[in-house]
Motif scaffolding. Structure first.
Motif, PDB file in Angstrom:
ATOM      1  N   TYR A   9      -3.102  20.696 -13.029  1.00 48.16           N
ATOM      2  CA  TYR A   9      -3.124  19.777 -11.904  1.00 48.16           C
ATOM      3  C   TYR A   9      -2.725  18.391 -12.365  1.00 48.16           C
ATOM      4  CZ  TYR A   9      -7.524  17.590 -13.430  1.00 48.16           C
ATOM      5  OH  TYR A   9      -8.485  16.912 -14.128  1.00 48.16           O
ATOM      6  N   ALA A  10      -2.260  17.611 -11.405  1.00 50.16           N
ATOM      7  CA  ALA A  10      -1.927  16.214 -11.638  1.00 50.16           C
ATOM      8  C   ALA A  10      -2.375  15.424 -10.412  1.00 50.16           C
ATOM      9  CB  ALA A  10      -0.428  16.036 -11.870  1.00 50.16           C
ATOM     10  N   VAL A  11      -2.751  14.186 -10.631  1.00 49.18           N
ATOM     11  CA  VAL A  11      -3.209  13.312  -9.556  1.00 49.18           C
ATOM     12  C   VAL A  11      -2.025  12.458  -9.108  1.00 49.18           C
ATOM     13  CG1 VAL A  11      -4.837  11.489  -8.919  1.00 49.18           C
ATOM     14  CG2 VAL A  11      -5.530  13.272 -10.536  1.00 49.18           C
ATOM     15  N   ILE A  12      -1.811  12.385  -7.805  1.00 49.46           N
ATOM     16  CA  ILE A  12      -0.737  11.575  -7.228  1.00 49.46           C
ATOM     17  C   ILE A  12      -1.281  10.170  -7.009  1.00 49.46           C
ATOM     18  CG2 ILE A  12       0.866  11.325  -5.296  1.00 49.46           C
ATOM     19  CD1 ILE A  12       0.345  14.411  -4.835  1.00 49.46           C
ATOM     20  N   ARG A  13      -0.490   9.189  -7.454  1.00 55.89           N
ATOM     21  CA  ARG A  13      -0.939   7.793  -7.418  1.00 55.89           C
ATOM     22  C   ARG A  13       0.065   6.916  -6.680  1.00 55.89           C
ATOM     23  NH1 ARG A  13      -1.869   7.711 -13.957  1.00 55.89           N
ATOM     24  NH2 ARG A  13      -3.893   8.735 -13.953  1.00 55.89           N
ATOM     25  N   VAL A  14      -0.451   5.899  -6.007  1.00 52.71           N
ATOM     26  CA  VAL A  14       0.399   4.852  -5.460  1.00 52.71           C
ATOM     27  C   VAL A  14       0.240   3.647  -6.377  1.00 52.71           C
ATOM     28  CG1 VAL A  14       0.748   3.250  -3.535  1.00 52.71           C
ATOM     29  CG2 VAL A  14       0.298   5.676  -3.096  1.00 52.71           C
ATOM     30  N   VAL A  15       1.379   3.161  -6.869  1.00 52.32           N
ATOM     31  CA  VAL A  15       1.411   2.049  -7.826  1.00 52.32           C
ATOM     32  C   VAL A  15       2.233   0.929  -7.178  1.00 52.32           C
ATOM     33  CG1 VAL A  15       1.933   1.387 -10.211  1.00 52.32           C
ATOM     34  CG2 VAL A  15       1.448   3.789  -9.661  1.00 52.32           C
ATOM     35  N   ARG A  17       2.657  -2.284  -7.634  1.00 53.67           N
ATOM     36  CA  ARG A  17       3.401  -3.162  -8.549  1.00 53.67           C
ATOM     37  C   ARG A  17       3.421  -2.471  -9.908  1.00 53.67           C
ATOM     38  NH1 ARG A  17       1.057  -8.982  -8.226  1.00 53.67           N
ATOM     39  NH2 ARG A  17       2.664  -9.263  -9.796  1.00 53.67           N
ATOM     40  N   VAL A  18       4.524  -1.800 -10.167  1.00 53.60           N
ATOM     41  CA  VAL A  18       4.646  -0.975 -11.364  1.00 53.60           C
ATOM     42  C   VAL A  18       4.372  -1.777 -12.633  1.00 53.60           C
ATOM     43  CG1 VAL A  18       6.238   0.462 -12.690  1.00 53.60           C
ATOM     44  CG2 VAL A  18       6.241   0.586 -10.205  1.00 53.60           C
ATOM     45  N   GLU A  19       4.802  -3.015 -12.660  1.00 58.22           N
ATOM     46  CA  GLU A  19       4.618  -3.839 -13.859  1.00 58.22           C
ATOM     47  C   GLU A  19       3.139  -4.108 -14.170  1.00 58.22           C
ATOM     48  OE1 GLU A  19       4.888  -6.861 -10.495  1.00 58.22           O
ATOM     49  OE2 GLU A  19       5.797  -4.916 -10.959  1.00 58.22           O
ATOM     50  N   ARG A  20       2.270  -4.019 -13.175  1.00 54.54           N
ATOM     51  CA  ARG A  20       0.840  -4.252 -13.400  1.00 54.54           C
ATOM     52  C   ARG A  20       0.092  -2.975 -13.771  1.00 54.54           C
ATOM     53  NH1 ARG A  20      -1.571  -9.082 -11.634  1.00 54.54           N
ATOM     54  NH2 ARG A  20      -3.462  -7.892 -11.304  1.00 54.54           N
ATOM     55  N   GLU A  21       0.689  -1.819 -13.516  1.00 55.79           N
ATOM     56  CA  GLU A  21       0.111  -0.517 -13.853  1.00 55.79           C
ATOM     57  C   GLU A  21      -1.231  -0.266 -13.163  1.00 55.79           C
ATOM     58  OE1 GLU A  21       0.134   0.140 -18.071  1.00 55.79           O
ATOM     59  OE2 GLU A  21       2.275  -0.228 -18.221  1.00 55.79           O
ATOM     60  N   ASP A  45      -5.941   6.454   2.324  1.00 55.99           N
ATOM     61  CA  ASP A  45      -6.984   5.589   2.855  1.00 55.99           C
ATOM     62  C   ASP A  45      -6.285   4.254   3.113  1.00 55.99           C
ATOM     63  OD1 ASP A  45      -9.062   3.762   3.229  1.00 55.99           O
ATOM     64  OD2 ASP A  45     -10.374   4.780   1.794  1.00 55.99           O
ATOM     65  N   GLU A  46      -5.766   4.100   4.339  1.00 56.14           N
ATOM     66  CA  GLU A  46      -4.934   2.932   4.642  1.00 56.14           C
ATOM     67  C   GLU A  46      -5.674   1.616   4.461  1.00 56.14           C
ATOM     68  OE1 GLU A  46      -2.493   3.034   8.112  1.00 56.14           O
ATOM     69  OE2 GLU A  46      -2.134   5.188   7.895  1.00 56.14           O
ATOM     70  N   ALA A  47      -6.924   1.556   4.850  1.00 57.61           N
ATOM     71  CA  ALA A  47      -7.692   0.314   4.694  1.00 57.61           C
ATOM     72  C   ALA A  47      -7.807  -0.055   3.216  1.00 57.61           C
ATOM     73  CB  ALA A  47      -9.070   0.463   5.326  1.00 57.61           C
ATOM     74  N   ARG A  48      -8.055   0.934   2.396  1.00 61.15           N
ATOM     75  CA  ARG A  48      -8.172   0.691   0.956  1.00 61.15           C
ATOM     76  C   ARG A  48      -6.831   0.236   0.364  1.00 61.15           C
ATOM     77  NH1 ARG A  48      -9.427   5.255  -3.401  1.00 61.15           N
ATOM     78  NH2 ARG A  48      -9.897   3.911  -5.158  1.00 61.15           N
ATOM     79  N   LEU A  49      -5.741   0.903   0.781  1.00 61.55           N
ATOM     80  CA  LEU A  49      -4.414   0.505   0.299  1.00 61.55           C
ATOM     81  C   LEU A  49      -4.061  -0.912   0.733  1.00 61.55           C
ATOM     82  CD1 LEU A  49      -2.261   3.725   0.728  1.00 61.55           C
ATOM     83  CD2 LEU A  49      -2.596   2.442  -1.377  1.00 61.55           C
ATOM     84  N   ARG A  50      -4.384  -1.253   1.981  1.00 60.24           N
ATOM     85  CA  ARG A  50      -4.071  -2.608   2.466  1.00 60.24           C
ATOM     86  C   ARG A  50      -4.889  -3.672   1.721  1.00 60.24           C
ATOM     87  NH1 ARG A  50      -3.440   0.105   7.522  1.00 60.24           N
ATOM     88  NH2 ARG A  50      -1.265  -0.034   8.139  1.00 60.24           N
ATOM     89  N   ALA A  51      -6.135  -3.352   1.407  1.00 62.08           N
ATOM     90  CA  ALA A  51      -6.957  -4.298   0.653  1.00 62.08           C
ATOM     91  C   ALA A  51      -6.433  -4.456  -0.768  1.00 62.08           C
ATOM     92  CB  ALA A  51      -8.413  -3.828   0.630  1.00 62.08           C
ATOM     93  N   PHE A  52      -5.957  -3.378  -1.337  1.00 58.13           N
ATOM     94  CA  PHE A  52      -5.455  -3.370  -2.710  1.00 58.13           C
ATOM     95  C   PHE A  52      -4.080  -4.015  -2.820  1.00 58.13           C
ATOM     96  CE2 PHE A  52      -3.291  -0.863  -6.149  1.00 58.13           C
ATOM     97  CZ  PHE A  52      -4.042  -1.329  -7.207  1.00 58.13           C
ATOM     98  N   ALA A  53      -3.220  -3.746  -1.822  1.00 65.21           N
ATOM     99  CA  ALA A  53      -1.842  -4.251  -1.848  1.00 65.21           C
ATOM    100  C   ALA A  53      -1.437  -4.628  -0.427  1.00 65.21           C
ATOM    101  CB  ALA A  53      -0.915  -3.190  -2.413  1.00 65.21           C
ATOM    102  N   PRO A  54      -1.806  -5.838   0.007  1.00 62.17           N
ATOM    103  CA  PRO A  54      -1.548  -6.244   1.397  1.00 62.17           C
ATOM    104  C   PRO A  54      -0.077  -6.182   1.818  1.00 62.17           C
ATOM    105  CG  PRO A  54      -2.975  -7.833   0.297  1.00 62.17           C
ATOM    106  CD  PRO A  54      -2.509  -6.860  -0.746  1.00 62.17           C
TER     107      PRO A  54
END
Length: 130
Positions: A9-15, A17-21, A45-54
């Protein structure tokens, strides 16, 4: 006693800003060749994504995540990669890349119930604890 199966298995991630990892886990891909099982599941989790990367364009992100699921399903509309054998699709999807959608290194597990692994991993790796 049920036969144990080995799976990857592998976990799918949204990154955003790639430079910040920095990333947020949004899904998993599971491959269990002995059970003929390849599955991907995404939960944003759209709310979480928006808080993390507006500034993240979630609508522009969706087609890339949907493509992962379509490729796993062997959907004919998902292009030539979706026509590959399941194991080759898993390896293609888990190949290292530098983009807004990335996957973790592949990990190995064992189970007697391959059809339940995706839900278990989603609960453990993607969803926030209750």
């Amino acid at each position: 006693m049920p036969t144990p199966h080995t799976y990857d298995y592998a976990v799918i991630r949204v990154v955003p800003r790639v430079e910040r990892e920095e990333f947020i886990n949004v899904g998993v891909i599971v491959s269990c060749p002995t059970a003929r099982h390849l599955e991907a599941r995404i939960e944003l989790d759209e709310a979480r994504l928006r808080a993390f990367a507006p500034s993240l364009d979630i609508d522009a992100l969706r087609p890339y995540l949907d493509a992962i699921v379509a490729i796993c399903n062997g959907d004919a509309n998902a292009g030539p990669i979706a026509a590959l054998p399941p194991r080759a699709r898993f390896h293609w999807l888990t190949a290292k890349r530098s983009s807004i959608v990335q996957v973790s290194p592949a990990h190995v597990g064992r189970t007697t119930q391959p059809e339940r692994v995706v839900e278990h991993l989603m609960q453990r790796m993607v969803r926030l604890p209750d």
